[in-house]
Structures are given as C-alpha cells and as structure tokens.
Design a protein around this motif. Sequence first.
Motif, PDB file in Angstrom:
ATOM      1  N   LEU A 262       0.861  -1.187   0.000  1.00 45.31           N
ATOM      2  CA  LEU A 262       0.000   0.000   0.000  1.00 45.31           C
ATOM      3  C   LEU A 262       0.898   1.239   0.000  1.00 45.31           C
ATOM      4  O   LEU A 262       1.973   1.206   0.598  1.00 45.31           O
ATOM      5  CB  LEU A 262      -0.809  -0.035   1.294  1.00 45.31           C
TER       6      LEU A 262
ATOM      7  N   ARG B  23      -0.350   6.158   3.885  1.00 47.16           N
ATOM      8  CA  ARG B  23      -1.268   7.307   3.927  1.00 47.16           C
ATOM      9  C   ARG B  23      -1.042   8.085   5.218  1.00 47.16           C
ATOM     10  O   ARG B  23      -0.760   7.476   6.269  1.00 47.16           O
ATOM     11  CB  ARG B  23      -2.730   6.865   3.936  1.00 47.16           C
TER      12      ARG B  23
ATOM     13  N   GLU C  42      -3.221   9.240   7.222  1.00 46.82           N
ATOM     14  CA  GLU C  42      -4.130   8.861   8.324  1.00 46.82           C
ATOM     15  C   GLU C  42      -3.558   7.702   9.160  1.00 46.82           C
ATOM     16  O   GLU C  42      -3.879   7.557  10.334  1.00 46.82           O
ATOM     17  CB  GLU C  42      -5.547   8.522   7.837  1.00 46.82           C
TER      18      GLU C  42
ATOM     19  N   ASN D 246      -3.292  -1.891  10.125  1.00 49.70           N
ATOM     20  CA  ASN D 246      -4.026  -1.178   9.085  1.00 49.70           C
ATOM     21  C   ASN D 246      -4.449  -2.268   8.105  1.00 49.70           C
ATOM     22  O   ASN D 246      -3.766  -2.543   7.132  1.00 49.70           O
ATOM     23  CB  ASN D 246      -3.135  -0.148   8.389  1.00 49.70           C
ATOM     24  N   PRO D 247      -5.573  -2.920   8.410  1.00 50.07           N
ATOM     25  CA  PRO D 247      -5.947  -4.094   7.616  1.00 50.07           C
ATOM     26  C   PRO D 247      -6.621  -3.652   6.317  1.00 50.07           C
ATOM     27  O   PRO D 247      -6.975  -2.480   6.169  1.00 50.07           O
ATOM     28  CB  PRO D 247      -6.972  -4.778   8.525  1.00 50.07           C
ATOM     29  N   PRO D 248      -6.817  -4.576   5.380  1.00 50.30           N
ATOM     30  CA  PRO D 248      -7.683  -4.227   4.259  1.00 50.30           C
ATOM     31  C   PRO D 248      -9.091  -3.966   4.805  1.00 50.30           C
ATOM     32  O   PRO D 248      -9.544  -4.702   5.688  1.00 50.30           O
ATOM     33  CB  PRO D 248      -7.645  -5.482   3.373  1.00 50.30           C
ATOM     34  N   TYR D 249      -9.767  -2.923   4.330  1.00 45.67           N
ATOM     35  CA  TYR D 249     -11.124  -2.666   4.861  1.00 45.67           C
ATOM     36  C   TYR D 249     -12.088  -2.096   3.831  1.00 45.67           C
ATOM     37  O   TYR D 249     -13.107  -1.499   4.181  1.00 45.67           O
ATOM     38  CB  TYR D 249     -11.055  -1.777   6.108  1.00 45.67           C
TER      39      TYR D 249
ATOM     40  N   TYR E 206     -15.271   3.532  -5.165  1.00 46.45           N
ATOM     41  CA  TYR E 206     -14.060   4.270  -4.786  1.00 46.45           C
ATOM     42  C   TYR E 206     -12.801   3.615  -5.381  1.00 46.45           C
ATOM     43  O   TYR E 206     -11.802   4.276  -5.657  1.00 46.45           O
ATOM     44  CB  TYR E 206     -14.021   4.292  -3.250  1.00 46.45           C
TER      45      TYR E 206
ATOM     46  N   ILE F 270      -5.633   4.442  -6.116  1.00 48.31           N
ATOM     47  CA  ILE F 270      -6.022   3.145  -5.553  1.00 48.31           C
ATOM     48  C   ILE F 270      -6.169   2.064  -6.631  1.00 48.31           C
ATOM     49  O   ILE F 270      -5.972   0.876  -6.377  1.00 48.31           O
ATOM     50  CB  ILE F 270      -7.310   3.315  -4.697  1.00 48.31           C
TER      51      ILE F 270
ATOM     52  N   ALA G 175      -4.157  -5.793  -0.242  1.00 50.89           N
ATOM     53  CA  ALA G 175      -3.969  -4.801   0.824  1.00 50.89           C
ATOM     54  C   ALA G 175      -5.235  -3.983   1.068  1.00 50.89           C
ATOM     55  O   ALA G 175      -5.326  -3.276   2.066  1.00 50.89           O
ATOM     56  CB  ALA G 175      -2.814  -3.872   0.466  1.00 50.89           C
ATOM     57  N   LEU G 176      -6.191  -4.079   0.157  1.00 47.85           N
ATOM     58  CA  LEU G 176      -7.349  -3.185   0.222  1.00 47.85           C
ATOM     59  C   LEU G 176      -8.673  -3.880   0.525  1.00 47.85           C
ATOM     60  O   LEU G 176      -9.489  -3.376   1.288  1.00 47.85           O
ATOM     61  CB  LEU G 176      -7.510  -2.448  -1.123  1.00 47.85           C
TER      62      LEU G 176
ATOM     63  N   GLU H  89      -6.935   0.626  12.079  1.00 45.57           N
ATOM     64  CA  GLU H  89      -7.486   1.654  11.203  1.00 45.57           C
ATOM     65  C   GLU H  89      -8.717   1.038  10.531  1.00 45.57           C
ATOM     66  O   GLU H  89      -8.789  -0.177  10.351  1.00 45.57           O
ATOM     67  CB  GLU H  89      -6.426   2.033  10.148  1.00 45.57           C
TER      68      GLU H  89
HETATM   69  N1  GLN Z   1      -6.924   4.096   3.639  1.00 43.17           N
HETATM   70  C1  GLN Z   1      -6.963   3.487   2.339  1.00 43.17           C
HETATM   71  C2  GLN Z   1      -7.902   4.215   1.459  1.00 43.17           C
HETATM   72  O1  GLN Z   1      -9.006   4.477   1.849  1.00 43.17           O
HETATM   73  C3  GLN Z   1      -7.357   2.033   2.380  1.00 43.17           C
HETATM   74  C4  GLN Z   1      -6.345   1.262   3.097  1.00 43.17           C
HETATM   75  C5  GLN Z   1      -6.835  -0.006   3.634  1.00 43.17           C
HETATM   76  O2  GLN Z   1      -7.739  -0.665   3.130  1.00 43.17           O
HETATM   77  N2  GLN Z   1      -6.215  -0.383   4.670  1.00 43.17           N
HETATM   78  O3  GLN Z   1      -7.546   4.521   0.352  1.00 43.17           O
END
Ligand code: GLN
Length: 282
Positions: free
Chosen positions: A92, A95, A97, A186-189, A196, A202, A209-210, A240
């Motif tokens: 990734l 970022r 954040e 900071n997992p995939p989320y 998006y 992205i 990773a996402l 996160e």
């Molecule tokens: N923060 C990233 C984004 O929204 C996503 C990273 C994640 O999935 N950990 O672009």
Amino acid sequence: MANSVKQVIEAAGFRLAAVTDAPYVDAQVLAGYVLCRDRAWLVAHSDEVFPSDRLNEFRLLIDDRAQGRPVAHLTGHREFWSLRLKVTPDTLIPRPETEHLVEQVLSLNLPEAADILDFGTGGGAIAIALAHERPVWRIHAMDMSVAALQVAAENAFLTDTSHICFVNADSLAVYGVRCFDVIVSNPPYIAEGDPYLRRGDIRFESDDALLAGEDGLDCIRYLVAHASQSLRPGGWLLMEHGHDQAAAVRSLLRQAGYTDIGMIADLAGNDRVIQARCPDND
Ligand code: GLN
C-alpha cells in the motif's frame, strides 16, 4: 526554445490537471525526482533552464502520471512518519491517516520493553515508525505477501530499524502461545466492488492490501475474534478502518467483550482509528 524549471513544471502541471487534485505538486515532485533536487531547490532555481538531458525522462514520467500511475510508484518511495520508505505495487502507498495509528500506540501506557505486533504490515510503515521511536520495544510484523515483506525488510534496513522480526503468515496462529502487549493493524477494509476503487491511485494498488469481503469488514472481524488469544491481559488492539465503519467496528468490539474503546478521528474529522482492551481470554 529553452524552458525554465518553472515553465516546464507549470506546463506539466497543466497536463496533469485532469488526473489529479494536486497537478502542480505532482509535477514538482517528479521534477525533483529526475533532477535529484528537493522542492526548496526547485523554487530557488525556478528561472534557470531545466537541464535538457533530464527533460526526456521528466516527460516520460509525466506521460505515466497522466495515465494515472501514482507518483509514489513512479518515484518508488513515499514519506511516512518523516521516514523515506520504498513503495512498490506490492505494498500500500503509506497514507497520512495511518500516522494516527502510530501516534496512538505511542501514547499508550506500555511496559518498557513492550511486545508489539503489526498485523498485515505491508511495506512495514507502522512497524518501522514504532521501531524508530521506541528502539527497545520488541516489534514483530507479519504479512501474507512475501513480495510486500521483501519491501518491508528493505525499508527496515534503509531506516536502520533492522531489529523488527518479520514473518510470512496469514493468521495469528503462527505465533502459537506468544502474547503481545499491542496488536496494531491497518488491515484491508474496503468492500469489494466499492466504486471508490475505480478512482485515482487506488486503482494501481494491491487488492490484497485493500479488499476485505462484501462489507469490507472481514479482516477486522478476524482480528476482533482472534486478537485476544494473542494479547496479554489488558493488552490493546488498535485498527485503522474506513471513514464510515466506526460504528460497525465499535459494535463488533463491544459484542466480543473489549473494553476502554476509544476512537480517533483523521484530519478530515472522520473516526478512522479505534483502540480497545482485550477481554480476559479464559
Ligand atoms: N486508507 C486506504 C484508502 O481508503 C485504504 C487502506 C486499507 O484498506 N487499509 O484509500
């Protein structure tokens, strides 16, 4: 006709206006990269002729950026926690954040030689920032991607934080009975199919990773369900999450018996990081 540094950057920025919110900054970063100069130099030498032997390389990079490729992939690095980290498409792009996650871990009241695990470390940003700040902590970092771990190990070497213990695994089971004071992730989320994913940088980042299932919470659910077995009594889980997932994640933590739940907002004002203490696991 010779063009000045400023004119070349401005023209490139104009070309990038359709693909990025920061066209001038992107052009400036790429110019700095091909000239091996920082931003201050570019500003101080803006009226000088842009070195002609670098012009072609610069134009090729601007072409790539105009196709959407992220600046961090073109230059191969990104700053995180004031550290210059290598970035590849296998990791990734760090970022800002995610720095909140680092700040939060640093603010906890932990033992002197705390045991910390960065779950899904990717290019190593979180583990490396923590190792940099707290050289006596015992930091472990795991990821299921060997390619990402290779980047993480290189980053650890480049930042002189070589005492991090990297492991290739996709579950906490790899640690057996070993327990940590903190598991940070900071997992995939992101939900599969989220629109998006079709915009901006992205598109060029690793799905592993996402993406985290239909609602983006698969990995977070895994951590909430399993972290307590790998945490010491009173240990902390910090994650996160997406800008609209705070309520869902808090309720998962509550249902699983976690206490002291705290939420931290990002610079845009969205809750973005959550921390909680694990329930007793017996
Ligand atoms: N923060 C990233 C984004 O929204 C996503 C990273 C994640 O999935 N950990 O672009």
